[in-house]
Write a protein that holds these residues in place. Structure first.
Motif, short mmCIF file in Angstrom:
data_model
loop_
_atom_site.label_atom_id
_atom_site.label_comp_id
_atom_site.label_asym_id
_atom_site.label_seq_id
_atom_site.Cartn_x
_atom_site.Cartn_y
_atom_site.Cartn_z
N SER A 92 0.85 -1.19 0.00
CA SER A 92 0.00 0.00 0.00
C SER A 92 0.88 1.24 0.00
CB SER A 92 -0.94 0.00 1.21
OG SER A 92 -0.19 -0.08 2.39
N ASP A 97 -5.04 11.71 1.31
CA ASP A 97 -6.25 10.91 1.16
C ASP A 97 -6.26 10.09 -0.13
OD1 ASP A 97 -6.47 13.17 -0.41
OD2 ASP A 97 -8.63 13.38 -0.11
N ASP A 98 -5.14 10.01 -0.81
CA ASP A 98 -4.98 9.15 -1.99
C ASP A 98 -4.23 7.90 -1.58
OD1 ASP A 98 -6.24 10.86 -3.84
OD2 ASP A 98 -4.42 12.04 -4.02
N THR A 99 -4.76 6.75 -1.96
CA THR A 99 -4.16 5.48 -1.59
C THR A 99 -4.05 4.61 -2.83
OG1 THR A 99 -5.17 5.60 0.59
CG2 THR A 99 -4.41 3.45 -0.11
N SER A 100 -2.91 3.95 -2.97
CA SER A 100 -2.72 2.99 -4.05
C SER A 100 -2.35 1.65 -3.43
CB SER A 100 -1.60 3.42 -4.99
OG SER A 100 -1.94 4.62 -5.64
N LEU A 133 -14.85 4.83 0.07
CA LEU A 133 -14.16 5.09 -1.19
C LEU A 133 -14.95 6.08 -2.03
CD1 LEU A 133 -13.06 1.53 -2.37
CD2 LEU A 133 -11.60 3.36 -1.55
N ASN A 134 -14.24 6.91 -2.74
CA ASN A 134 -14.86 7.76 -3.74
C ASN A 134 -14.84 6.95 -5.04
OD1 ASN A 134 -15.55 9.60 -5.71
ND2 ASN A 134 -14.41 11.27 -4.74
N LYS A 137 -13.42 8.22 -8.30
CA LYS A 137 -11.98 8.42 -8.40
C LYS A 137 -11.20 7.13 -8.13
CE LYS A 137 -11.94 13.29 -7.14
NZ LYS A 137 -11.37 14.29 -6.21
N THR A 138 -11.89 6.01 -8.12
CA THR A 138 -11.25 4.73 -7.85
C THR A 138 -11.07 3.97 -9.16
OG1 THR A 138 -12.26 4.64 -5.66
CG2 THR A 138 -11.43 2.56 -6.56
N TYR A 139 -9.84 3.55 -9.41
CA TYR A 139 -9.52 2.87 -10.66
C TYR A 139 -8.80 1.56 -10.38
CZ TYR A 139 -10.54 7.41 -12.65
OH TYR A 139 -11.15 8.57 -12.99
#
Length: 147
Positions: A92, A97-100, A133-134, A137-139
């Motif tokens: 991770s 607030d951006d998570t990959s 989750l948004n 904006k989730t890919y």
């Protein structure tokens, strides 16, 4: 994450800070006074008259102050344990607030199983931490060097 900075649960944040980072004494009291027993209300003023309309005060139980130096730090402390949830062949990466989540695998079927399990774990973590989750904006992107 959707409305991440606004969704931080104050009591859960304080528990996490105490548990994971061992903040006690005056530092704990300072953080508690910064977060707890805060109120907000909305007030509307007319530009043509001197009348004002105000809502009742309500206690603020969620959110970290945006535009402050401490707000983003408190948010990062709040989500930092997300990395403990992601297991198996995954990593991770947290940035505010951006998570990959990076997942690797040699076998496509094992990869799909890992993917489903990791998303289940992340979903449980989000629910337990009052975050969501948004979806807009989730890919999901899949790379392969073989067909």
């Amino acid at each position: 994450m959707a409305k991440a900075f606004d969704s931080v649960d104050h009591s859960l944040l304080i528990k996490k800070i105490l548990h994971y980072y061992g903040i006690t004494g005056n530092a704990k009291s300072l953080l508690e006074s910064y977060l707890l027993n805060r109120y907000q209300r909305v007030q509307l003023s007319s530009s043509t008259s001197n009348s004002k309309i105000a809502s009742r005060r309500t206690i603020v139980k969620h959110g970290v102050p945006q535009g402050s130096v401490v707000g983003p730090l408190l948010f990062l402390l709040y989500i930092n344990d997300l990395t403990n949830v992601v297991l198996y062949n995954a990593t991770s990466i947290l940035f505010a607030d951006d998570t990959s989540i990076l997942i690797t695998g040699q076998n496509v079927f094992k990869f799909q199983d890992n993917l489903n399990e990791i998303f289940g774990q992340i979903s449980e973590w989000f629910q337990a931490n009052c975050l969501s989750l948004n979806i807009n904006k989730t890919y999901f992107m899949q790379f392969s060097n073989k067909l």
